[in-house]
Design an enzyme around this catalytic site. Sequence first.
Site, PDB file in Angstrom:
ATOM      1  N   SER A 139       0.857  -1.180   0.000  1.00 26.68           N
ATOM      2  CA  SER A 139       0.000   0.000   0.000  1.00 26.68           C
ATOM      3  C   SER A 139       0.896   1.233   0.000  1.00 26.68           C
ATOM      4  O   SER A 139       1.728   1.405   0.891  1.00 26.68           O
ATOM      5  CB  SER A 139      -0.879  -0.031   1.252  1.00 26.68           C
ATOM      6  OG  SER A 139      -1.644   1.139   1.348  1.00 26.68           O
ATOM      7  N   LYS A 165      -1.160  -0.913  -4.353  1.00 29.60           N
ATOM      8  CA  LYS A 165      -2.376  -0.172  -3.965  1.00 29.60           C
ATOM      9  C   LYS A 165      -1.974   1.273  -3.727  1.00 29.60           C
ATOM     10  O   LYS A 165      -1.048   1.547  -2.968  1.00 29.60           O
ATOM     11  CB  LYS A 165      -2.966  -0.799  -2.702  1.00 29.60           C
ATOM     12  CG  LYS A 165      -3.903   0.088  -1.901  1.00 29.60           C
ATOM     13  CD  LYS A 165      -4.646  -0.725  -0.845  1.00 29.60           C
ATOM     14  CE  LYS A 165      -4.807   0.038   0.454  1.00 29.60           C
ATOM     15  NZ  LYS A 165      -5.517  -0.751   1.481  1.00 29.60           N
ATOM     16  N   LYS A 167      -2.997   4.946  -2.326  1.00 28.37           N
ATOM     17  CA  LYS A 167      -3.925   5.739  -1.540  1.00 28.37           C
ATOM     18  C   LYS A 167      -4.308   6.959  -2.390  1.00 28.37           C
ATOM     19  O   LYS A 167      -3.419   7.568  -3.018  1.00 28.37           O
ATOM     20  CB  LYS A 167      -3.239   6.194  -0.245  1.00 28.37           C
ATOM     21  CG  LYS A 167      -2.966   5.047   0.712  1.00 28.37           C
ATOM     22  CD  LYS A 167      -4.266   4.473   1.211  1.00 28.37           C
ATOM     23  CE  LYS A 167      -4.097   3.680   2.474  1.00 28.37           C
ATOM     24  NZ  LYS A 167      -5.396   3.200   2.984  1.00 28.37           N
ATOM     25  N   ASP A 193      -7.279   3.058  -2.873  1.00 26.35           N
ATOM     26  CA  ASP A 193      -8.003   3.100  -1.601  1.00 26.35           C
ATOM     27  C   ASP A 193      -8.264   4.560  -1.236  1.00 26.35           C
ATOM     28  O   ASP A 193      -7.330   5.346  -1.061  1.00 26.35           O
ATOM     29  CB  ASP A 193      -7.169   2.425  -0.511  1.00 26.35           C
ATOM     30  CG  ASP A 193      -7.911   2.312   0.820  1.00 26.35           C
ATOM     31  OD1 ASP A 193      -9.071   2.768   0.909  1.00 26.35           O
ATOM     32  OD2 ASP A 193      -7.321   1.755   1.774  1.00 26.35           O
ATOM     33  N   GLU A 218     -11.247   0.805  -3.240  1.00 28.66           N
ATOM     34  CA  GLU A 218     -11.546   0.448  -1.855  1.00 28.66           C
ATOM     35  C   GLU A 218     -12.181   1.629  -1.128  1.00 28.66           C
ATOM     36  O   GLU A 218     -11.662   2.745  -1.187  1.00 28.66           O
ATOM     37  CB  GLU A 218     -10.222   0.041  -1.192  1.00 28.66           C
ATOM     38  CG  GLU A 218     -10.309  -0.426   0.239  1.00 28.66           C
ATOM     39  CD  GLU A 218      -8.932  -0.859   0.770  1.00 28.66           C
ATOM     40  OE1 GLU A 218      -8.002  -1.104  -0.039  1.00 28.66           O
ATOM     41  OE2 GLU A 218      -8.790  -0.936   2.004  1.00 28.66           O
ATOM     42  N   ASP A 243     -13.847  -1.748   3.057  1.00 28.30           N
ATOM     43  CA  ASP A 243     -12.928  -1.921   4.177  1.00 28.30           C
ATOM     44  C   ASP A 243     -13.662  -1.439   5.432  1.00 28.30           C
ATOM     45  O   ASP A 243     -14.339  -2.219   6.116  1.00 28.30           O
ATOM     46  CB  ASP A 243     -11.637  -1.126   3.891  1.00 28.30           C
ATOM     47  CG  ASP A 243     -10.653  -1.081   5.054  1.00 28.30           C
ATOM     48  OD1 ASP A 243     -10.948  -1.645   6.108  1.00 28.30           O
ATOM     49  OD2 ASP A 243      -9.570  -0.447   4.916  1.00 28.30           O
ATOM     50  N   LYS A 267      -9.890  -7.292   7.786  1.00 28.59           N
ATOM     51  CA  LYS A 267      -8.933  -6.936   8.841  1.00 28.59           C
ATOM     52  C   LYS A 267      -9.512  -7.437  10.150  1.00 28.59           C
ATOM     53  O   LYS A 267     -10.631  -7.062  10.514  1.00 28.59           O
ATOM     54  CB  LYS A 267      -8.778  -5.417   8.936  1.00 28.59           C
ATOM     55  CG  LYS A 267      -8.086  -4.755   7.763  1.00 28.59           C
ATOM     56  CD  LYS A 267      -8.068  -3.255   7.956  1.00 28.59           C
ATOM     57  CE  LYS A 267      -7.423  -2.556   6.762  1.00 28.59           C
ATOM     58  NZ  LYS A 267      -7.662  -1.103   6.788  1.00 28.59           N
ATOM     59  N   GLY A 295      -4.183  -4.404   6.036  1.00 34.10           N
ATOM     60  CA  GLY A 295      -3.110  -4.196   7.005  1.00 34.10           C
ATOM     61  C   GLY A 295      -3.342  -2.916   7.772  1.00 34.10           C
ATOM     62  O   GLY A 295      -4.054  -2.008   7.308  1.00 34.10           O
TER      63      GLY A 295
HETATM   64  O1  SMG Z   1      -0.339  -2.363   6.837  1.00 34.35           O
HETATM   65  O2  SMG Z   1       0.419  -2.125   4.823  1.00 34.35           O
HETATM   66  C1  SMG Z   1      -0.297  -1.780   5.754  1.00 34.35           C
HETATM   67  C2  SMG Z   1      -1.186  -0.575   5.549  1.00 34.35           C
HETATM   68  C3  SMG Z   1      -2.257  -0.860   4.570  1.00 34.35           C
HETATM   69  O3  SMG Z   1      -3.347   0.945   3.499  1.00 34.35           O
HETATM   70  C4  SMG Z   1      -3.283   0.257   4.482  1.00 34.35           C
HETATM   71  N1  SMG Z   1      -4.122   0.387   5.528  1.00 34.35           N
HETATM   72  O4  SMG Z   1      -7.364   1.703   4.834  1.00 34.35           O
HETATM   73  O5  SMG Z   1      -6.470  -0.107   4.238  1.00 34.35           O
HETATM   74  C5  SMG Z   1      -6.403   0.956   4.839  1.00 34.35           C
HETATM   75  C6  SMG Z   1      -5.161   1.390   5.582  1.00 34.35           C
HETATM   76  C7  SMG Z   1      -5.485   1.657   7.021  1.00 34.35           C
HETATM   77  C8  SMG Z   1      -4.357   2.169   7.841  1.00 34.35           C
HETATM   78  S1  SMG Z   1      -3.958   3.764   7.462  1.00 34.35           S
HETATM   79  C9  SMG Z   1      -2.980   4.391   8.680  1.00 34.35           C
HETATM   80 MG    MG Z   2      -8.485   0.596   3.354  1.00 29.81          MG
END
Ligand code: SMG
Ligand code: MG
Length: 373
Positions: A139, A165, A167, A193, A218, A243, A267, A295
């Site tokens: 991510s 992925k 953001k 995402d 996402e 999510d 998750k 994650g």
């Molecule tokens: O653990 O690699 C990881 C982070 C993956 O993008 C990630 N998590 O919305 O999916 C999500 C985000 C939530 C945590 S953001 C601080």
């Molecule tokens: Mg997410």
Amino acid sequence: MKLRGVELRRISMPLVRPFRTSFGVETTRDILLVRAETTGPDGDAEGWGECVAMAEPRYSPEYVDGAQHVIEHFFLPLLRATGEFTAAGVAPALAVFEGHPMAKAAVEMAVLDAELRVAGVSLADHLGAVKERVPSGVSVGITDSTETLLAQVAGYLDDGYLRIKLKIEPGTDVERVRAVRQCFGADLLLQVDANAAYSVDDADHLRALDELDLLLIEQPLPPDDVAGHAVLAAQLTTPICLDESITSAAIAGDAIARGACSIVNIKAGRVGGYLEAVRVHDTCVAADVPVWCGGMLETGLGRAANLALAALPGFTLPGDTSASARYWETDLTEPFELGADGHIAVPTGPGLGVVPLPDVLASVTTSTTRWFP
Ligand code: SMG
Ligand code: MG
């Protein structure tokens, strides 16, 4: 089993690079660990849980100080009063308290780790894993420029990650995603995402993503807006993955039935534990909906558990289960490494199969609270 005692430990771990999302930026993770000491007919054990709540209530209403408070003031007194219990009984017992899934998940994880260590069974086997290695995605946070984003993606692809992925947030979204698609070609497994940064009125704008051949988008809309996701899903060809909205197996079933998503990010912390996460998986598999493991910037403890979960048969898409080096200079456990084929091995030892390295744990601990004796 019974609880002999519990240690709540706070650790502070700097990320190798800041991780920015549409709701904020993480630079150092302030993490709550739960160490459960149990006793039972087959012996004493110790188990570790990691709470995925962030420092601030932005991803969801939970935050790490609140998680520690609810565990200390409500969960542990109730479990102590319960006397004998099993890991499978933790969530039903704690169900008298509303909400706080991440705090509940951390307690269940610690008790489950202890129980499985006594039984000599790995978490992967206990949950129903069918794979020894799982494909790894990464991510990528929001960057200051497109050039920086392209450089970061190139670095992760060099490392061997199988899926990227991105953001996204309003303003730079389509342009950045298009730049990545153009730079790395049609074969790149690419998804985005939004962490709830849009409203259903943005459907026309988000439709521009359709031509970029994404695996999924996402959580475009706020967590409560399941109806809005169903409306959006009907207007986009890009599959919608939820999510934040999916907080239980029942809600997963409902969101799928309402046409709000065709893929689910699982998750454990968001749904109250690894055992409920398996039920979310089962619900999705029954509905023919692919899932993947999300994650929360976990240490090696949470990563070990996520890899076990990601080895279940319904996890058919690469997860945000990246190697330790993507997050930390020094992980809390023996580091998880990405194999040459872009996969990470699922731990095989009893329970989580990993423990904190004592020296690392000591060096990152910021506070320790002991419960009971
Ligand atoms: O653990 O690699 C990881 C982070 C993956 O993008 C990630 N998590 O919305 O999916 C999500 C985000 C939530 C945590 S953001 C601080
Ligand atoms: Mg997410």
